[in-house]
Design a protein around this motif. Structure first.
Motif, PDB file in Angstrom:
ATOM      1  N   LYS A   8       0.424  -5.623   3.825  1.00  0.00           N
ATOM      2  CA  LYS A   8       1.787  -5.964   4.209  1.00  0.00           C
ATOM      3  C   LYS A   8       1.744  -7.150   5.165  1.00  0.00           C
ATOM      4  O   LYS A   8       0.834  -7.280   5.979  1.00  0.00           O
ATOM      5  CB  LYS A   8       2.475  -4.763   4.852  1.00  0.00           C
ATOM      6  CG  LYS A   8       2.758  -3.668   3.829  1.00  0.00           C
ATOM      7  CD  LYS A   8       3.576  -2.551   4.424  1.00  0.00           C
ATOM      8  CE  LYS A   8       3.879  -1.537   3.330  1.00  0.00           C
ATOM      9  NZ  LYS A   8       4.753  -0.466   3.813  1.00  0.00           N
ATOM     10  N   ASP A  56       7.528  -4.341  -1.217  1.00  0.00           N
ATOM     11  CA  ASP A  56       7.580  -4.802   0.170  1.00  0.00           C
ATOM     12  C   ASP A  56       7.012  -6.222   0.249  1.00  0.00           C
ATOM     13  O   ASP A  56       6.544  -6.779  -0.744  1.00  0.00           O
ATOM     14  CB  ASP A  56       6.769  -3.862   1.074  1.00  0.00           C
ATOM     15  CG  ASP A  56       7.423  -2.493   1.231  1.00  0.00           C
ATOM     16  OD1 ASP A  56       8.594  -2.338   0.836  1.00  0.00           O
ATOM     17  OD2 ASP A  56       6.749  -1.584   1.745  1.00  0.00           O
ATOM     18  N   PHE A  58       4.207  -8.634   0.948  1.00  0.00           N
ATOM     19  CA  PHE A  58       2.749  -8.607   1.011  1.00  0.00           C
ATOM     20  C   PHE A  58       2.171 -10.013   1.105  1.00  0.00           C
ATOM     21  O   PHE A  58       2.800 -10.986   0.710  1.00  0.00           O
ATOM     22  CB  PHE A  58       2.161  -7.920  -0.232  1.00  0.00           C
ATOM     23  CG  PHE A  58       2.346  -6.440  -0.244  1.00  0.00           C
ATOM     24  CD1 PHE A  58       1.398  -5.602   0.332  1.00  0.00           C
ATOM     25  CD2 PHE A  58       3.460  -5.870  -0.824  1.00  0.00           C
ATOM     26  CE1 PHE A  58       1.567  -4.230   0.326  1.00  0.00           C
ATOM     27  CE2 PHE A  58       3.643  -4.493  -0.833  1.00  0.00           C
ATOM     28  CZ  PHE A  58       2.694  -3.676  -0.257  1.00  0.00           C
TER      29      PHE A  58
END
Length: 149
Positions: A8, A56, A58
């Motif tokens: 992340k 998400d 990354f």
């Protein structure tokens, strides 16, 4: 040697290890997991995240491990035949923990449990030569949306 880690974005700015338990280390043993290729790093994320949260934000961490650094290897043939099975995490964790505690080398090459013949590289941040390892850059990474959560 270049190695890769997909993480992340908020964790991609520096070479940090969480100390969470994984295949090659028990809880509280700090190690940085990297892969020999972006593709293997991607598959590792897909498998370990069980397909969740892949949309998400990354980044790919491109990490330089200077060639002069010693690399210890765990050959697949030195492991039990079913070493990759979740039931054998303890065996792998014991090998990784022993390597971490010994501080023999800054890098440990381990077989991929996902793709036979491919390798991951564990980095020991406690090794004195770890400071030679450099995060060269991070690159945006988006998981293909066909990979279902």
């Amino acid at each position: 040697m270049l190695v890769y880690r997909i993480t992340k974005s908020r964790y991609a700015g520096q070479l940090l290890a969480s100390g969470g338990a994984a295949r090659w280390n028990s809880r509280g043993m700090f190690v940085l997991y990297t892969a020999a290729s972006r593709a293997l790093a991607c598959l590792e994320n897909v498998v370990h995240r069980s397909g969740e949260g892949l949309q998400d934000d990354f980044r790919v961490m491109v990490i330089d491990v200077p060639d002069p650094l010693a690399v210890e290897t765990i050959p697949p043939e030195s492991l039990p035949a079913d070493w990759f099975d979740f039931q054998n995490y303890y065996t792998c964790q014991q090998r990784g923990d022993d390597w971490l505690r010994s501080v023999r080398t800054p890098v440990l090459q381990v077989p991929s449990a996902i793709i036979p013949g491919e390798f991951n590289f564990l980095l020991n941040p406690a090794h004195p030569e770890f400071r030679a390892v450099q995060l060269l850059r991070t690159e945006p990474f988006v998981f293909d949306p066909r990979i279902k959560e």
